[in-house]
Design an enzyme around this catalytic site. Sequence first.
Site, PDB file in Angstrom:
ATOM      1  N   ASP A 135      -3.079   8.032   5.192  1.00  0.00           N
ATOM      2  CA  ASP A 135      -2.721   7.137   4.094  1.00  0.00           C
ATOM      3  C   ASP A 135      -2.680   7.955   2.806  1.00  0.00           C
ATOM      4  OD1 ASP A 135      -2.473   5.166   2.176  1.00  0.00           O
ATOM      5  OD2 ASP A 135      -4.144   3.957   2.912  1.00  0.00           O
ATOM      6  N   SER A 161      -5.659  -2.201   0.215  1.00  0.00           N
ATOM      7  CA  SER A 161      -5.155  -1.414  -0.904  1.00  0.00           C
ATOM      8  C   SER A 161      -5.866  -1.820  -2.199  1.00  0.00           C
ATOM      9  CB  SER A 161      -3.633  -1.566  -1.003  1.00  0.00           C
ATOM     10  OG  SER A 161      -3.092  -0.631  -1.898  1.00  0.00           O
TER      11      SER A 161
END
Length: 562
Positions: free
Chosen positions: A483, A204
């Site tokens: 995602d 991330s």
Amino acid sequence: MKAVLAGLAALPLVACRLNVDSHALHLLGPQGVNLWKLNALATTDARTARHPHALVVQQPLQSLDEPSEFPAHWFTQPLDHFSKTPHTFNQRYWINTRHYKPGSNAPVIVLDGGETSGEDRIPFLDTGIVEILAKATGGVGVVLEHRYYGESVPVANLTTDSLRWLNNDQSAADSANFMANVKFPGIHEDLTAPGTPWIYYGGSYAGARAAHMRILYPDLVYGAIASSGVTHAAIEHWEYMDIIRRAADPECSANIQSAIEAIDTILSISQLRTPLKGLFGLAGLEHDEDFASLLTSPMSSWQSKNWDKSISDTGFEEFCVALNKSVGGEYISAQSPGLIYDDNTKTLALPGGLKVPVLVYNYAQYIKENVVSECPEEISVEDCFGTYDDAKYQGTSLDETWRLWLFQICTEWGYFFTAPPENHPRIVSNRLVLGYETKLCQQAFAPGKHFIVPPLPNITAVNSLGDFAIAADRLAIIDGEVDPWRPDTPHSDYALPREDTLLRPFKLIPGGVHHYDEYGLRDMSAEPPEIKKIHEEMIGFVTEWLKDWKAPNESDLASRKL
């Protein structure tokens, strides 16, 4: 108002049903901080007591529930890598030496802790990606806590001025200094970079940092793996919700869209705004934007879905089930007296004569039960969920950890979650505009003597390092197909396609959400096929990279040390 807020801070902890992590805070904007505060009502000032003086080395403290196999260690960092200030702080890290083979030129696998306490990353030393790669290579595994997070706190408060060293350049310099100079306890050989190959991993935000480290410090970072790495910073990030809209169960997605469309229509009729909010238990919430923001809270659990069912967040699926609930008049009368149910049109008559679809009623019941219920009875919903009182966001003690990631997005990263462009399908209200989403930056961070938060973040600080096209030899890009952060990674639809090679791996996990490859099982053969496959591929390309590593000579080492 101040007395009310003081009372709110003193109430016992509420077991909030929402996963209020850093990204949930970000996703919900100003409203996310309110939910964070409700989730942390029992926080004491013990953390402040641990750091009584500004700009000094804090005492290394170990968590009481830390796994005994991975005790905390500490590395001294300068507060400011780019000035001559003498101030330092201790950065926390943990190591896994289970598979370490002295004298073998095996790598150090370092995992960037990112925007959370490093303790949250310790499982990756045990069964996750650090353990997987360390076992495959005979190397040492490390989790390195990010400055300002967890116990790696260099300041005594979180004022605007105190936060001015929380930025990309300083954080990257921390990692570089650590790699070049750390002496691991219990290990007698020198494992510093560049004399040892270091593989830098992150997921991330930390995934973007992994990619950036390979670009900024190529002599120290031999290889890097950016998992769900958000290498593209953006002011507005409506695409996040659009990924969820497109990837969710079609019936659920259609239900959310229909409900939100009906809600926005009702909100446009002034005399019906309060009755509608009353259905959600929020009649006392003054601003429509605050109401609209709360409605996005069920979506915050999407990115916490995981292939490992033992840790996966099922909140989004539970919301879908609740939204599609078939309810009859008797049930509704018992739950919400005064509403009249029409079985033919599947609508309910609200006070004032407005009829709403059952979908809106179901949405309201879910929000009442899972969000509004977190507001203590003695506190008004405006005090719990209103976001226009600046005083609510001006606490600067070390306990106010919500300020950390917010400062980063307000200064350099962006990603404000606004509604999609007009006429685009949407699962969020059109009330979510940029002005509402960004106002917290000015509410929370008053101008300091040394630093002022800009009106909009300087996203060039991120994008100048490569943006969607970031690439280098021995830099792996791994993303998840569904995602919601994918639009900000090199796998974005806005990015150009690229080839997947051993030297520059470029992999998309089918059905994957957020940094799926970071998680692992002790028995890798028991992992789902797509996860086992990506782990085998990661072992494959890392071991191939290491075959090409050559130790620099002594003169090169002396000249390349920081």
